[in-house]
Design an enzyme around this catalytic site. Structure first.
Site, PDB file in Angstrom:
ATOM      1  N   SER A  68     102.636  80.115 -80.643  1.00  0.00           N
ATOM      2  CA  SER A  68     103.074  80.712 -81.712  1.00  0.00           C
ATOM      3  C   SER A  68     104.607  80.629 -81.854  1.00  0.00           C
ATOM      4  O   SER A  68     105.102  81.381 -81.830  1.00  0.00           O
ATOM      5  CB  SER A  68     102.517  82.341 -82.011  1.00  0.00           C
ATOM      6  OG  SER A  68     102.911  82.725 -80.796  1.00  0.00           O
TER       7      SER A  68
ATOM      8  N   LYS B  78     100.833  81.626 -70.106  1.00  0.00           N
ATOM      9  CA  LYS B  78     100.117  82.604 -71.047  1.00  0.00           C
ATOM     10  C   LYS B  78      98.749  82.994 -70.561  1.00  0.00           C
ATOM     11  O   LYS B  78      98.277  83.887 -70.472  1.00  0.00           O
ATOM     12  CB  LYS B  78     100.368  82.107 -72.396  1.00  0.00           C
ATOM     13  CG  LYS B  78     101.782  81.892 -72.853  1.00  0.00           C
ATOM     14  CD  LYS B  78     102.021  81.585 -74.498  1.00  0.00           C
ATOM     15  CE  LYS B  78     101.104  80.285 -74.655  1.00  0.00           C
ATOM     16  NZ  LYS B  78     101.760  79.373 -73.868  1.00  0.00           N
TER      17      LYS B  78
ATOM     18  N   VAL C 217     134.701  71.138-106.962  1.00  0.00           N
ATOM     19  CA  VAL C 217     136.106  71.638-106.573  1.00  0.00           C
ATOM     20  C   VAL C 217     137.024  70.865-107.169  1.00  0.00           C
ATOM     21  O   VAL C 217     136.876  69.627-107.485  1.00  0.00           O
ATOM     22  CB  VAL C 217     136.141  71.206-104.819  1.00  0.00           C
ATOM     23  CG1 VAL C 217     137.382  71.653-104.476  1.00  0.00           C
ATOM     24  CG2 VAL C 217     134.859  72.322-104.075  1.00  0.00           C
TER      25      VAL C 217
ATOM     26  N   GLY D 109     131.661  74.559-111.696  1.00  0.00           N
ATOM     27  CA  GLY D 109     131.704  72.772-111.601  1.00  0.00           C
ATOM     28  C   GLY D 109     131.983  72.813-109.966  1.00  0.00           C
ATOM     29  O   GLY D 109     131.989  73.509-109.298  1.00  0.00           O
TER      30      GLY D 109
ATOM     31  N   PRO E 248     133.874  79.933-108.057  1.00  0.00           N
ATOM     32  CA  PRO E 248     134.410  78.977-106.878  1.00  0.00           C
ATOM     33  C   PRO E 248     133.672  77.711-106.996  1.00  0.00           C
ATOM     34  O   PRO E 248     132.419  77.758-107.274  1.00  0.00           O
ATOM     35  CB  PRO E 248     134.255  79.777-105.783  1.00  0.00           C
ATOM     36  CG  PRO E 248     133.275  80.692-105.933  1.00  0.00           C
ATOM     37  CD  PRO E 248     133.448  81.187-107.365  1.00  0.00           C
TER      38      PRO E 248
ATOM     39  N   ASP F  69     137.999  70.671-110.342  1.00  0.00           N
ATOM     40  CA  ASP F  69     137.817  70.207-111.852  1.00  0.00           C
ATOM     41  C   ASP F  69     138.807  70.837-112.704  1.00  0.00           C
ATOM     42  O   ASP F  69     138.660  70.400-113.891  1.00  0.00           O
ATOM     43  CB  ASP F  69     136.576  70.441-112.035  1.00  0.00           C
ATOM     44  CG  ASP F  69     135.319  69.532-111.501  1.00  0.00           C
ATOM     45  OD1 ASP F  69     136.014  68.368-110.809  1.00  0.00           O
ATOM     46  OD2 ASP F  69     134.137  69.718-111.478  1.00  0.00           O
TER      47      ASP F  69
ATOM     48  N   LEU G 125     106.025  78.975 -74.439  1.00  0.00           N
ATOM     49  CA  LEU G 125     105.996  77.417 -74.232  1.00  0.00           C
ATOM     50  C   LEU G 125     104.766  77.175 -73.522  1.00  0.00           C
ATOM     51  O   LEU G 125     103.780  77.846 -72.831  1.00  0.00           O
ATOM     52  CB  LEU G 125     106.924  76.696 -73.514  1.00  0.00           C
ATOM     53  CG  LEU G 125     108.488  76.785 -74.029  1.00  0.00           C
ATOM     54  CD1 LEU G 125     109.363  76.301 -73.002  1.00  0.00           C
ATOM     55  CD2 LEU G 125     108.561  76.020 -75.183  1.00  0.00           C
ATOM     56  N   SER G 126     103.973  75.997 -73.998  1.00  0.00           N
ATOM     57  CA  SER G 126     102.643  75.336 -73.259  1.00  0.00           C
ATOM     58  C   SER G 126     103.003  75.196 -71.920  1.00  0.00           C
ATOM     59  O   SER G 126     104.109  74.556 -71.294  1.00  0.00           O
ATOM     60  CB  SER G 126     102.524  73.976 -74.155  1.00  0.00           C
ATOM     61  OG  SER G 126     101.269  73.464 -73.475  1.00  0.00           O
TER      62      SER G 126
END
Length: 640
Positions: A552, A484, A43, A41, A122, A45, A479-480
């Site tokens: 990618s 690349k 915390v 249950g 817990p 309880d 990155l663009s």
């Protein structure tokens, strides 16, 4: 002394042994049926207090434990001069200091009708891993709810995990009723709220009990504080709960834990059956090899047996000489489970590192292990609404349905059938920590629903040899605007001049044909990368040096492509340039569009790009001339 000699077992170890009447009492106790349950249950309880109350009121505490409890209660307790029952369970110093449960604490107690093993789980969200551990071996769950707070998010999360791990019976303990004046209307409102969740999850049984763990009301006996409650108190309700599955149900299944070979004339296979019965003379099958054998002997602890059933440790001896290893599964010959190298499963994720497609973990079913690759996420389950939606990853404490691919076939069965071969864990192969727990929804038999790979006499090695080169996939990511495509073009020109057989796959060019149906949403980008990877793999198999230029952006997608290649065939090149340089170049106008708000999926343009952690080659494209960059890449491509 009355002159009666102490009773000793034949294997006298020199220690005093109980008299026959004590041995009979111990045997009677061991004969009681056992129930394993968890308390869970949100915390605070009152889970630890409830278990402590059960231990105390059932008479399961020794005098020294009671004395220690009184001492600790006076020193660090929270109940003034009264006993603080939570201290019986919260054993860690950190737990006692904070008043919370961190680890799973197991306690043992018994009544006149039953033995119990209870796990105090817990309540904090960050310790959900511990809660799932406790639930994995339990027969039932006691879900506590604070009467003042009602059903909370963690109550729902724990209930979903409890159901995911196969538990169908729940005791709803509405605790701290004394703090709401034993209000019947409040109790009924909480029960009605929880039953909506229980019906959605498909619990077979929910017993609701109003109680006060602190004062013991409705724990062992019905309380005068609740004349309106006509149900069963907690302990009698636990005594009546059935175990998760009846012994002997279904076909025989025994995971082999150990091969016992004390000398050349004996070879036995040791384990505990998880389903069914086995008898001398039974025909069995050993998986995954599929070898058939006949049971010659069934040996229990210290004696020969005619038969054994689920939960009873045994050693099996076969008439035939068969090869059996630890982790193999002995099953009834006529009821063998599916040998699967793929599976659909529900998984609760317990690791801080999210689960993404392409990642690999060790999958363990009992003592057997295989490497599992995350193939796809079908959906994520919403903890609050119970609905499902698409997801790119499973984060810590989330629950989702996934598809996994295995590097070897394992005997698996749907957990919905009550099968122990339908429960598994995923383990981080680097840290050996449990990363997830799951249930098999559908085992997919090896070779089913897929095309068969046809073997041909000319393979990738022969194709590369006739070209006088080693085939490679050189994957440029960044990155663009990082450069690349420029680097890919110059690299191919250089390799072509050296007489290499090459092919350049540019991400943008492939989008004009093979990926024409895809957009730029995250799921479309993943599919685009997958297609690029498959084409590159075919071209490497043709003996080519394939250069791929694509943003990618997701690390897991690139890792998934890498997994398709043999070691050394995939070379990842990180084309690194600052975002300022990329934005200044902006050859496609993407940065300008993103800045103007006209680009809804600007991944790979800004902060959503996931840079490689360990690329084979790392070039600084905005700091070095192109010839230097080419030289670095070629240096990372050793050709014999």
């Amino acid at each position: 002394m009355d002159g009666t000699p102490a009773y000793r077992l034949p294997e006298d170890d020199g220690l005093p042994t109980p008299r026959p009447d004590a041995r009979r009492a111990l045997a009677d106790h061991e004969a009681l049926p056992q129930l394993r349950f968890i308390t869970c249950g949100s915390v605070d309880d009152g889970k630890s207090t409830l278990i402590g109350r059960l231990l105390h009121d059932s008479g399961s505490l020794a005098e020294d434990q009671l004395a220690t409890l009184a001492k600790d209660s006076a020193r660090i307790g929270t109940q003034g001069s009264a006993l603080d029952f939570a201290l019986l369970v919260d054993g860690l110093d950190a737990e006692r200091e904070q008043g919370i449960t961190i680890d799973v604490a197991y306690r043992y107690f018994s009544s006149a009708r039953r033995r119990f093993v209870v796990a105090d789980c817990p309540g904090h969200e960050q310790y959900t891993r511990n809660m799932a551990t406790g639930a994995s071996t339990a027969d039932a769950a006691v879900v506590l709810v604070d009467a003042r707070k009602g059903v909370l998010a963690q109550t729902r999360r724990h209930s979903r995990i409890v159901r995911l791990l196969g538990l169908t019976r729940v005791v709803l303990a509405v605790n701290k009723m004394d703090l709401v004046g034993w209000d019947e209307a409040r109790f009924k409102a909480i029960v009605a709220d929880y039953r909506v969740l229980a019906d959605e999850l498909g619990f077979a049984e929910v017993q609701a009990i109003p109680l006060s763990a602190l004062h013991g009301d409705n724990v062992l006996a019905r309380s005068a504080q609740t004349p309106w409650f006509q149900g069963t108190p907690l302990l009698p309700a636990l005594e009546a709960l059935p175990a998760r599955s009846a012994p002997g149900e279904g076909g025989f299944v025994l995971p082999v834990q150990w091969v016992n070979r004390p000398h050349q004339d004996f070879r036995g296979f040791v384990g505990t059956p998880v389903r069914g019965r086995v008898r001398v003379g039974d025909a069995v099958q050993v998986l995954p090899a599929g070898t058939h054998a006949t049971v010659a002997r069934v040996i229990g602890p210290g004696r020969e047996l005619v038969e054994a059933e689920a939960g009873q440790p045994v050693t099996l001896v076969f008439n035939e000489e068969v090869d059996v290893s630890r982790g193999d599964v002995v099953v009834a010959a006529e009821a063998a489970p599916v040998l699967a190298d793929r599976l659909r499963a529900d998984v609760v994720w317990l690791d801080a590192e999210p689960l993404r497609p392409g990642q690999r973990y060790a999958l363990r079913v009992g003592p057997k292990q295989a490497v599992a690759t995350m193939a796809a996420i079908e959906h994520l389950r919403d903890i609050h609404s119970g609905g499902t939606h698409g997801a790119d990853a499973l984060a810590l404490n989330s629950i989702g349905r996934v598809e996994l691919s295995l590097d070897q076939p394992l005997p698996l069965a749907p957990f919905a059938d009550g099968d122990a071969l339908g429960r598994f864990i995923l383990v981080d192969r680097a840290t050996n920590a449990t990363a997830g727990a799951g249930l098999v929804i559908e085992p997919i038999a090896r070779g089913s629903e897929r095309a068969y790979a046809q073997a041909f006499s000319v393979g990738p090695a022969e194709r590369a040899k006739v070209k006088g080169q080693q085939a490679r996939c050189v994957w440029l990511t960044g990155l663009s605007g990082a450069g690349k495509s420029t680097l890919a073009d110059a690299l191919e020109r250089r390799l072509h001049a050296e007489g290499r057989h090459t092919m350049l796959l540019d991400g943008d060019n492939v989008r004009g044909g093979l990926s024409k149906d895809l957009g730029f949403a995250p799921e479309d980008r993943r599919e685009h990368v997958r297609r690029l990877g498959e084409v590159a793999k075919l071209m490497v198999d043709a003996g080519l040096v394939v250069i791929v230029s694509a943003i990618s952006p997701y690390r897991a997608d690139r890792d998934a492509v890498r997994s398709r290649f043999a070691p050394g065939e995939f070379v990842e090149v990180f084309v690194d340039a600052s975002s300022a340089t990329c934005a200044a170049r902006d050859p496609k106008g993407l940065y300008a569009k993103a800045k103007a708000g006209g680009l809804s999926h600007a991944i790979g343009v800004g902060g959503d790009y996931e840079a490689p952690e360990h690329p084979e080659v790392h070039v600084l494209a905005d700091k070095e001339p192109i010839q230097a960059l080419i030289a670095k890449v070629i240096a990372g491509l050793p050709f014999d």
